[in-house]
Design an enzyme around this catalytic site. Sequence first.
Site, PDB file in Angstrom:
ATOM      1  N   ASP A 178       0.826  -1.201   0.000  1.00 47.56           N
ATOM      2  CA  ASP A 178       0.000   0.000   0.000  1.00 47.56           C
ATOM      3  C   ASP A 178       0.863   1.255   0.000  1.00 47.56           C
ATOM      4  OD1 ASP A 178      -2.716  -1.038   0.103  1.00 47.56           O
ATOM      5  OD2 ASP A 178      -2.223  -1.755   2.100  1.00 47.56           O
ATOM      6  N   SER A 179       1.892   1.250   0.832  1.00 48.34           N
ATOM      7  CA  SER A 179       2.730   2.441   0.965  1.00 48.34           C
ATOM      8  C   SER A 179       3.506   2.721  -0.319  1.00 48.34           C
ATOM      9  CB  SER A 179       3.704   2.273   2.138  1.00 48.34           C
ATOM     10  OG  SER A 179       2.988   2.098   3.351  1.00 48.34           O
TER      11      SER A 179
END
Length: 406
Positions: A178-179
Amino acid sequence: MNVETPRPSGTGPLRGIRVLEMGQLIAGPFCGQLLGDLGAEVIKIEDPENGDPMRQWGQATVKGSSLWWSVLARNKKSVTLNLRTPEGQAAAATLAESADIVVENFRPGSLEKWGLSHEELSKNNPGLIMLRVSGFGQTGPYSAQAGYGAIGEAMGGLRYVVGDPSTPPSRVGVSIGDSLAALFGTVGVLAALQERHNSGLGQVVDSAIYESVLGMMESLVPEWAEDGIQRERSGSTLPKIAPSNVYPTADGQWLIIAANQDTVFRRLAAAMGNPRLADGPEYSTHTARGERQAELDELVAEFSLQFTADDLVELLNENSVPVGKIFRVEDMLSDPQYKARRSVIEVDSTDYGTVTMQNAFPRLSRTDTTVRWAGPELGQDTEAVLTQAGYDRGALTDLRDKGVIR
């Protein structure tokens, strides 16, 4: 802090840029965090009933609020809107008219269903940039599937190579997929902002989690495609990169020693009291050391076990050999480098009093990044933001009565 309390303005390079964040969980909101740290005004839209689920995520909460939320939602304003209602969709479209950037990470097709696609919103705001973060991107046969970060990490090749070769594929201890999608998305947004200076037009930035992971996988693809080499799990090492590993010390700690470059290995050999180790054909070159990685690691471990961690760090620093302890948070909070650069700071918060968190990065010499406040209470900026957008008291009361806002 209530809606009447003035918010401190950002001083970063994105001061004056308005971001409308319509995502939830991590991939979209982490991009919003980064843009807010850079000085943008970030207006986060949340469901009026429960808000972003991240308000409850994480291992620690204070007064029912997640400490993770205090970091991920810092520098943001919270506006509640039920985007599944026509009134909420109309309000979001109104806010988008004055926005520079919209960030969203719903399943592809959701914004189109709500009449909030880039095509629709750009009719009233041709310069609008929209970041769309999703598991598989906005196109392709998988685009409509649910795509969480874990799936993207697996599909992008990361999960297969993480962990010890004796165990099943592992995960990194943070939500890295996600990051990474948020980071690549942020780069795309900044590039689109720059391009807008030339064209005056916005565009869509399409950031897929699996592609963002794939983008970090070094030479994984050509090694297989051109030479049939499949990179496997290798524990704490990188194959053929030696010596670069974790090594034990006499007081039961582990240190990272990275001396795989020829000149650095020569300095390590001198620190080990055996400078000739770098002269023989077994260890004199990067390739030779890589071929003898396991035996070289044993030699370095025998050396490291003769010292306490502090003594070995001092010795290797004196010899300009890269070395470091494996930090936990308690180490960060007492470390002089962290203190000198204020890498960790305390931020005022209505929920927590003050909360200790990582600072905003990277550093800029003239228009620096800042953390202005911690994650906001649910809906605390709804009235202020919608009033600025032209909603009067009667309209706000009507939206509240219909459950569109909180």
